[in-house]
Design a protein around this motif. Structure first.
Motif, PDB file in Angstrom:
ATOM      1  N   GLU A 121     -13.778  11.139 -44.494  1.00 14.20           N
ATOM      2  CA  GLU A 121     -12.526  11.510 -45.142  1.00 14.20           C
ATOM      3  C   GLU A 121     -11.856  12.716 -44.489  1.00 14.20           C
ATOM      4  N   MET A 122     -12.649  13.702 -44.037  1.00 21.94           N
ATOM      5  CA  MET A 122     -12.048  14.937 -43.523  1.00 21.94           C
ATOM      6  C   MET A 122     -12.395  15.238 -42.066  1.00 21.94           C
ATOM      7  N   ALA A 125     -13.289  20.045 -40.071  1.00 20.42           N
ATOM      8  CA  ALA A 125     -12.507  20.922 -40.947  1.00 20.42           C
ATOM      9  C   ALA A 125     -13.360  22.146 -41.249  1.00 20.42           C
ATOM     10  N   GLN A 133     -14.038  19.054 -50.644  1.00 22.07           N
ATOM     11  CA  GLN A 133     -14.048  17.594 -50.577  1.00 22.07           C
ATOM     12  C   GLN A 133     -15.358  17.040 -51.120  1.00 22.07           C
ATOM     13  N   GLN A 317      -5.853  17.298 -48.275  1.00 17.96           N
ATOM     14  CA  GLN A 317      -6.922  17.632 -47.331  1.00 17.96           C
ATOM     15  C   GLN A 317      -6.439  18.578 -46.240  1.00 17.96           C
ATOM     16  N   SER A 321      -7.684  22.523 -45.661  1.00 18.83           N
ATOM     17  CA  SER A 321      -8.135  23.077 -44.381  1.00 18.83           C
ATOM     18  C   SER A 321      -7.355  24.332 -44.012  1.00 18.83           C
TER      19      SER A 321
END
Length: 359
Positions: A121-122, A125, A133, A317, A321
């Motif tokens: 998903e990320m 980061a 998350q 997201q 970050s």
């Protein structure tokens, strides 16, 4: 169990016992959800298998069986589409066939699953953003477990899961550091929040009532996100031919945004005398968001400009970050996007008999 690679992998009885001990310790994920897979290559330590769907049976290296199961500590590599997709998985892999389509599931420990979800998903980061998350992904997984006994899809319809390949040490640490933590709302009877997240809000957080005709949630933040508003990288441009637009909408005209919501996202788009929902317009043209800032047309082409990526509701997201890079910890980040919620241990929530989903 009718078949397995070998005795050391045939641990289904043990797994059933472990699953009975805790309904949140393990999850079962449907792999390649919605892709209609008919054949895969599966590689495990000590063996390689070509598996095809054949009615309600699977052919494993030419031998028909009802199902094929492998389970062990080593990674299992699945290849499909002539090598265009290669993914590795831990835990148990089960392959069945229904109607000449393979049904592939992966059963693994919840915390392993969460680290892989955070990675998918990320990706890369700051750690505090990954921790935020992790809390949200755990909340979503635990909430779903109360409804579906831990059976998940691996795509955007739930949470993106691509196996162990993308997992980094930072993703593992994010899950370890937030172990058991979920996001809840309500004081006397706390309940897990409805988890909503997206790639980038473009500077403005949307309301469910305006995007999906759903109910607004009192614990979410709506309106401007100052750090994303100042981030020029969230802008995008999509160049299309008018012929391709005409094939989709049946009109060789330049579209225009007719109505926007409070976040500036397109509610209605007009083209060729027809009104199209902004969400449908985005989906059918493959746009990054409905936060459209302009359209330019020539006799043959269309350029659409916009900001953000995804529906724009809830946890951003990219914004997370940026906030982590500026020094915010994960609790402050979650507090910004979910100002009416707080972090709580799932064990405490369950012990108080409040672990069911809530809105």
């Amino acid at each position: 169990m009718q078949s397995s690679v070998s005795g050391r992998y045939n641990l289904s009885v043990l797994l059933a016992v472990l699953l009975a001990l805790s309904d949140t310790s393990f999850v079962e994920v449907a792999l390649f959800s919605g892709m209609g897979i008919r054949a895969i290559s599966l590689r495990v330590p000590g063996g390689a298998y070509e598996i095809e769907a054949s009615g309600d049976s699977v052919l494993v290296n030419g031998n028909a069986m009802a199902e094929f199961v492998v389970w062990g500590p080593d990674d299992k590599e699945i290849t499909l589409n002539n090598g265009s997709i290669v993914r590795t998985y831990s835990g148990r892999i089960t392959v069945r066939s229904r109607g000449s389509t393979l049904r592939i599931t992966n059963c693994l420990m919840m915390e392993e699953y969460l680290a892989a979800v955070v990675a998918a998903e990320m990706g890369q980061a700051p750690l505090e953003a990954l921790k935020a998350q992790a809390v949200l992904s755990r909340t979503l997984a635990f909430e779903r477990t109360t409804k579906t006994k831990g059976h998940f899809a691996d795509n955007e319809s739930f949470q993106v899961y691509r196996g162990t390949g993308p997992v980094t040490e930072e993703c593992l640490e994010a899950v370890r550091a937030t172990r058991d933590e979920v996001l809840v709302h309500g004081e006397k009877k706390p309940r897990m929040v409805q988890v909503l997240f997206h790639g980038s809000c473009g500077g403005f957080l949307a309301r469910p009532s305006q995007v999906w005709d759903g109910h607004d949630l009192p614990y979410l933040r709506y309106g401007p996100d100052s750090v994303c508003m100042a981030d020029s990288s969230q802008g995008w441009r999509a160049a299309l031919s008018l012929d391709s637009v005409a094939r989709v909408f049946g009109a060789h005209d330049c579209p225009s945004v007719l109505k926007t919501d409070g976040s500036g996202r397109a509610i209605w788009v007009g083209i060729g005398g027809a009104r199209i929902r902004g969400t449908d317009f985005r989906k059918r043209l493959g746009l990054r968001s409905t936060l459209i800032t302009g359209t330019e047309c020539t006799a043959e082409s269309l350029v659409i400009a916009g900001r953000g990526y995804g529906h724009g509701i809830g946890f951003c997201q990219t914004g997370a970050s940026l906030r982590a890079s500026a020094g915010d910890d994960y609790l402050k980040i979650l507090g910004f996007y979910y100002p009416g919620a707080r972090v709580m241990g799932f064990g405490e929530l369950r012990n108080r008999g409040l672990a069911g989903p809530g809105r």
